[in-house]
Write an enzyme that holds these catalytic residues in place. Structure first.
Site, PDB file in Angstrom:
ATOM      1  N   GLU A   1       0.534  -1.255  -0.215  1.00 53.46           N
ATOM      2  CA  GLU A   1      -0.001   0.075  -0.025  1.00 53.46           C
ATOM      3  C   GLU A   1       0.921   1.281  -0.011  1.00 53.46           C
ATOM      4  O   GLU A   1       1.706   1.173   0.659  1.00 53.46           O
ATOM      5  CB  GLU A   1      -0.784  -0.112   1.143  1.00 53.46           C
ATOM      6  CG  GLU A   1      -1.835   1.242   1.447  1.00 53.46           C
ATOM      7  CD  GLU A   1      -2.647   0.876   2.723  1.00 53.46           C
ATOM      8  OE1 GLU A   1      -3.572   1.679   2.867  1.00 53.46           O
ATOM      9  OE2 GLU A   1      -2.583  -0.118   3.300  1.00 53.46           O
TER      10      GLU A   1
ATOM     11  N   LYS B   1      -9.382   2.495  -2.275  1.00 54.04           N
ATOM     12  CA  LYS B   1      -9.662   2.011  -1.090  1.00 54.04           C
ATOM     13  C   LYS B   1     -11.280   2.144  -0.509  1.00 54.04           C
ATOM     14  O   LYS B   1     -11.110   3.512  -0.341  1.00 54.04           O
ATOM     15  CB  LYS B   1      -8.511   2.216  -0.087  1.00 54.04           C
ATOM     16  CG  LYS B   1      -8.741   1.275   1.245  1.00 54.04           C
ATOM     17  CD  LYS B   1      -7.352   1.864   2.019  1.00 54.04           C
ATOM     18  CE  LYS B   1      -7.327   0.858   3.380  1.00 54.04           C
ATOM     19  NZ  LYS B   1      -6.128   0.998   4.043  1.00 54.04           N
TER      20      LYS B   1
ATOM     21  N   CYS C   1      -5.336  -3.503   2.019  1.00 54.05           N
ATOM     22  CA  CYS C   1      -5.457  -3.425   3.550  1.00 54.05           C
ATOM     23  C   CYS C   1      -6.605  -3.740   4.125  1.00 54.05           C
ATOM     24  O   CYS C   1      -7.115  -4.807   4.320  1.00 54.05           O
ATOM     25  CB  CYS C   1      -4.559  -2.308   4.044  1.00 54.05           C
ATOM     26  SG  CYS C   1      -3.914  -2.537   5.594  1.00 54.05           S
TER      27      CYS C   1
END
Length: 262
Positions: A41, A110, A144
Site C-alpha cells: 500500500e 480503497k 489492506c
C-alpha cells in the site's frame, strides 16, 4: 502465474527513489519467472508522510504511471502498485494494475479507510469490486483494511476473482491478520490472496511484514519475514479449479437467509 510480492517500505517521501526500488525488484522478479509483481500500500510515495500525501499524489495516468508502464514493458511482467491518486481536489488511497504491455487495465480506490490518519488524508472509494484478466486468471484488487470485511472478499468470489491482490500497510499489533485472517479468507472464498505489506518503522507506525500468498486450501504458498524481502509463489488455475470442486462454499450458499446482513 508466478507472483512476486515486494515487501518493502521503499524510501518514504521520494517517488523517484521508490521507482528505482521497483525497477530493481521487477528485474529480479522477471528473472525468477514472475508474470506479476505486487507492491505494498502507498509504495510509490510512502505511507506515513503526512501532508506530503496530497503534494505527491498523481492521477492514474500521471508521470509515475507512465514510468511504471515503461519498466513493466521492459521487464516483461505486470505490476500492481499502491499510490495516492489525485482526481481533481480529491485524493484516494489506490492501487493500479499495469500489464506487461504497458496498458492500465484496472485501478481501485480503497473503500474502507482505517483510523484517523487515513480519514484525514483520503476520500473512500465507492466501487467494491475491480477486476482485470491477466495470464488466464481473473485478478481482483483490494487494499489492506478492505480484506478484513468478509463481505468485501465474498463479493469478489461471487464475481469470479481467482487471485485477489491486497497491497497493505499492516501494523503492530495486528499481525494476526496476515497470519490467520488472510489464509481463512482465501479458503472460505476459494481463491488465491496475495497480501503484500510494508515493513519496519515509519512515522508513528511499525509495519510487521509477513507478506503472504495464501491458496484456496488456506495454506500459505510463501510467507516473508519481518525484513525487506522479495518472495514468490504460483497461483495455479488447475489447483484452484479442483479446490473449488472439493469445497463448494459458493454453490452451497443460501442467500435468502442472509438478508439481515444488509
Amino acid at each position: 502465474m508466478r507472483t512476486a510480492l515486494l515487501q518493502s517500505s521503499g524510501r518514504p517521501g521520494s517517488t523517484v527513489e521508490n521507482l528505482k526500488v521497483l525497477d530493481e525488484a521487477a528485474g529480479r522478479a522477471a528473472a525468477a519467472g514472475a508474470g506479476l509483481l505486487v507492491t505494498p500500500e502507498m509504495f510509490l510515495t510512502g505511507y506515513a508522510i503526512g501532508d506530503d500525501i496530497a503534494r505527491l499524489a498523481e492521477t492514474a495516468d500521471g508521470e509515475a504511471a507512465d514510468a511504471i508502464a515503461e519498466l513493466a514493458a521492459r521487464h516483461g511482467l505486470a505490476i500492481a502498485y499502491g499510490y495516492p491518486e489525485r482526481d481533481g481536489d480529491t485524493v484516494y488511497n489506490s492501487v493500479q494494475l499495469i500489464s506487461a504491455d504497458g496498458t492500465r487495465p484496472a485501478n481501485y480506490r480503497k473503500t474502507h479507510l482505517f483510523g484517523c490518519f487515513e480519514r484525514d488524508h483520503f476520500t473512500p472509494g465507492d466501487t467494491p469490486v475491480v477486476q482485470a484478466e491477466l495470464n488466464g486468471l481473473t485478478v481482483g484488487l483490494m487494499i489492506c483494511y478492505d480484506v478484513e470485511f468478509p463481505e468485501n472478499v465474498r463479493a469478489h468470489a461471487l464475481a469470479g476473482t481467482d487471485l485477489l491482490l491486497v497491497p497493505t500497510a499492516q501494523m503492530h499489533p495486528f499481525q494476526f491478520v496476515a497470519e490467520s485472517v488472510v489464509p481463512v479468507r482465501a479458503f472460505e472464498n476459494q481463491m488465491y490472496v496475495a497480501y503484500v505489506n510494508r515493513v519496519g518503522a515509519e512515522g508513528e507506525f511499525e509495519f510487521v511484514g509477513l507478506s503472504t500468498l495464501a491458496g484456496p486450501d488456506g495454506v500459505a504458498r510463501t510467507r516473508a519475514g519481518r525484513a525487506e524481502q522479495l518472495v514468490l509463489a504460483d497461483a495455479d488455475p488447475a489447483f484452484l479449479a479442483a479446490s473449488r470442486e472439493n469445497n463448494p462454499y459458493l454453490k452451497d450458499r443460501r442467500p435468502g437467509l442472509y438478508g439481515s446482513l444488509v
